[in-house]
Design a protein around this motif. Structure first.
Motif, PDB file in Angstrom:
ATOM      1  N   ASP A   1       0.851  -1.192   0.000  1.00 12.67           N
ATOM      2  CA  ASP A   1       0.000   0.000   0.000  1.00 12.67           C
ATOM      3  C   ASP A   1       0.888   1.244   0.000  1.00 12.67           C
ATOM      4  N   VAL A   2       0.444   2.262  -0.689  1.00 17.71           N
ATOM      5  CA  VAL A   2       1.213   3.506  -0.760  1.00 17.71           C
ATOM      6  C   VAL A   2       0.948   4.329   0.490  1.00 17.71           C
ATOM      7  N   ARG A   3       2.026   4.794   1.114  1.00 13.38           N
ATOM      8  CA  ARG A   3       1.865   5.702   2.255  1.00 13.38           C
ATOM      9  C   ARG A   3       1.797   7.122   1.725  1.00 13.38           C
ATOM     10  N   GLY A   4       1.085   7.977   2.438  1.00 13.29           N
ATOM     11  CA  GLY A   4       0.996   9.374   2.021  1.00 13.29           C
ATOM     12  C   GLY A   4      -0.415   9.722   1.600  1.00 13.29           C
ATOM     13  N   PRO A   5      -0.558  10.922   1.021  1.00 12.76           N
ATOM     14  CA  PRO A   5      -1.909  11.371   0.668  1.00 12.76           C
ATOM     15  C   PRO A   5      -2.544  10.495  -0.406  1.00 12.76           C
ATOM     16  N   ARG A   6      -3.847  10.362  -0.317  1.00 10.89           N
ATOM     17  CA  ARG A   6      -4.590   9.580  -1.301  1.00 10.89           C
ATOM     18  C   ARG A   6      -5.241  10.555  -2.286  1.00 10.89           C
ATOM     19  N   TRP A   7      -5.001  10.358  -3.553  1.00 15.42           N
ATOM     20  CA  TRP A   7      -5.521  11.288  -4.561  1.00 15.42           C
ATOM     21  C   TRP A   7      -6.911  10.848  -4.991  1.00 15.42           C
ATOM     22  N   VAL A   8      -7.836  11.809  -4.931  1.00 16.43           N
ATOM     23  CA  VAL A   8      -9.219  11.526  -5.307  1.00 16.43           C
ATOM     24  C   VAL A   8      -9.606  12.495  -6.428  1.00 16.43           C
TER      25      VAL A   8
END
Ligand SMILES: [Zn+2]
Length: 142
Positions: free
Chosen positions: A111-118
């Motif tokens: 899983d990518v850590r950091g902000p999730r782009w929506v």
């Protein structure tokens, strides 16, 4: 054709004016040209020591723009040596020097850590052809 080669071809009509030889600041004026967008006849401030130009291209892409080439050649410098080493063949080779691995199954991806782009739903285009805002007239001009 490379960016540098294209830029070097544009310098023919450029006029170089010494502004401050001590600080390495020069003025380059482009010729008036009715057939080009913008019309030409622009003045650009080139800082040879700081490697910047008023057009912004030299400092941004790290390849001398036509104005910078005009200055560097006027000073009898080899303008190609002012192309940033990041464009060198050695760097390109190093970029691909490491070993590539076969891509693992998606279930094994971390899983990518950091902000999730929506995506912004307001910016999504509706289905079908976009509505034209242009008003047509008889001559075909706006
Ligand atoms: Zn420039």
């Amino acid at each position: 054709m490379g960016i540098y080669t294209k830029n070097a071809q544009k310098i023919l009509g450029h006029t170089l004016r010494n502004f401050n030889h001590e600080t390495g600041v020069y003025q380059v004026v482009t010729p008036y040209n009715d057939h080009r967008g913008g019309g030409g006849n622009h003045s650009h401030e080139v800082h040879a020591f700081a490697r910047t130009c008023g057009c912004g291209k030299w400092q941004n892409i790290k390849i001398p723009c036509s104005h910078a080439i005009k200055v560097l050649q006027g000073l009898h410098f080899n303008a190609t040596s002012y192309i940033d080493p990041c464009y060198s063949l050695d760097n390109a080779i190093q970029t691909y020097a490491h070993q590539f691995e076969v891509i693992k199954s998606e279930s094994l991806w971390k899983d990518v850590r950091g902000p999730r782009w929506v995506p912004d739903p307001q910016l999504l285009r509706a289905k079908g052809r976009p509505v034209k805002s242009r008003i047509r007239n008889d001559c075909g001009f706006r």
